[in-house]
Design a protein around this motif. Sequence first.
Motif, short mmCIF file in Angstrom:
data_model
loop_
_atom_site.label_atom_id
_atom_site.label_comp_id
_atom_site.label_asym_id
_atom_site.label_seq_id
_atom_site.Cartn_x
_atom_site.Cartn_y
_atom_site.Cartn_z
N GLN A 1 -0.84 -4.15 -25.30
CA GLN A 1 -1.88 -3.12 -25.27
C GLN A 1 -1.59 -2.22 -24.08
OE1 GLN A 1 -5.95 -4.46 -25.29
NE2 GLN A 1 -6.73 -2.47 -24.73
N ALA A 2 -1.38 -0.94 -24.35
CA ALA A 2 -1.08 0.04 -23.30
C ALA A 2 -2.16 1.12 -23.29
CB ALA A 2 0.28 0.68 -23.54
N ALA B 1 -5.66 -4.25 -20.88
CA ALA B 1 -4.37 -3.56 -21.02
C ALA B 1 -3.28 -4.36 -20.31
CB ALA B 1 -4.46 -2.16 -20.43
N ASP B 2 -2.14 -4.50 -20.98
CA ASP B 2 -0.97 -5.12 -20.37
C ASP B 2 -0.20 -4.10 -19.55
OD1 ASP B 2 -1.21 -7.59 -21.96
OD2 ASP B 2 -0.69 -6.27 -23.63
N PRO C 1 -11.13 -1.32 -11.14
CA PRO C 1 -11.14 -2.71 -10.67
C PRO C 1 -9.73 -3.20 -10.34
CG PRO C 1 -11.60 -2.60 -13.03
CD PRO C 1 -11.47 -1.20 -12.55
N GLN C 2 -9.66 -4.25 -9.54
CA GLN C 2 -8.38 -4.87 -9.24
C GLN C 2 -7.78 -5.41 -10.54
OE1 GLN C 2 -6.89 -5.02 -6.06
NE2 GLN C 2 -8.55 -3.61 -5.56
N ALA C 3 -6.48 -5.28 -10.66
CA ALA C 3 -5.80 -5.71 -11.88
C ALA C 3 -5.64 -7.23 -11.91
CB ALA C 3 -4.42 -5.07 -11.95
N PRO C 4 -5.74 -7.81 -13.09
CA PRO C 4 -5.41 -9.23 -13.22
C PRO C 4 -3.93 -9.43 -12.89
CG PRO C 4 -6.53 -8.41 -15.20
CD PRO C 4 -6.19 -7.22 -14.35
N PRO C 5 -3.55 -10.58 -12.39
CA PRO C 5 -2.14 -10.83 -12.05
C PRO C 5 -1.22 -10.53 -13.24
CG PRO C 5 -3.52 -12.62 -11.27
CD PRO C 5 -4.40 -11.74 -12.11
N GLY C 6 -0.11 -9.87 -12.93
CA GLY C 6 0.89 -9.59 -13.96
C GLY C 6 0.65 -8.33 -14.77
N THR C 7 -0.39 -7.57 -14.45
CA THR C 7 -0.64 -6.34 -15.19
C THR C 7 0.32 -5.26 -14.71
OG1 THR C 7 -2.98 -6.93 -15.40
CG2 THR C 7 -2.38 -4.67 -15.94
N ARG C 8 1.03 -4.67 -15.64
CA ARG C 8 2.06 -3.69 -15.30
C ARG C 8 1.48 -2.28 -15.29
NH1 ARG C 8 6.45 -3.62 -19.03
NH2 ARG C 8 4.82 -3.51 -20.59
#
Length: 177
Positions: A2-3, A50-51, A107-114
């Motif tokens: 998901q982008a 979103a990834d 918001p702060q991104a979840p770990p690994g979000t590119r």
Amino acid sequence: MQAVIVYESVYGNTRAVAEAVADGLRGARPDAVVSCVPVAGAGPDVIAGADLLVVGGPTHVYGMSSGPSRRLARFAAAGAPVGDEPRVHGPGADAGPGLRTWFRSLPQAPPGTRAAAFDTRADMLVSGGAAQGIARRLTRHRYDLVTGPEGFVVESTGGPLRAGERERAAVWGASLA
């Protein structure tokens, strides 16, 4: 995958680049869900899950736009004669959100979000660029940048995009997949 592609655009050039990036992503990953949204419509609910977050904006005064620079750009886009510029400070100076405001509520991104950053800019040594500031803000929000900031060239303040830039944006978008 998901982008989400978030953009700020006054003259339509940055929007055109954002749409080309989205097309490139879709071409490289037909299974991807790709959304391309203006900054005013990019609330936390739109970017949730979103990834990949791609953020782009125009270059104003060597960097990211500000309330006063957006107001002047909108005034110029409306074709107002030079010298008739409105007062740019005070109530109503920032008619609509820009990326600077949007980043304050991101918001702060979840770990690994590119993430990736781009801008539109003039092809001049002293034009500067907004993509570096966008990239810095993304990393402050814990996004992992997948590539360095990218700039796409416009022929003049109001555009159009330089020949080949839309295609280059699609190739760049495909590389992000």
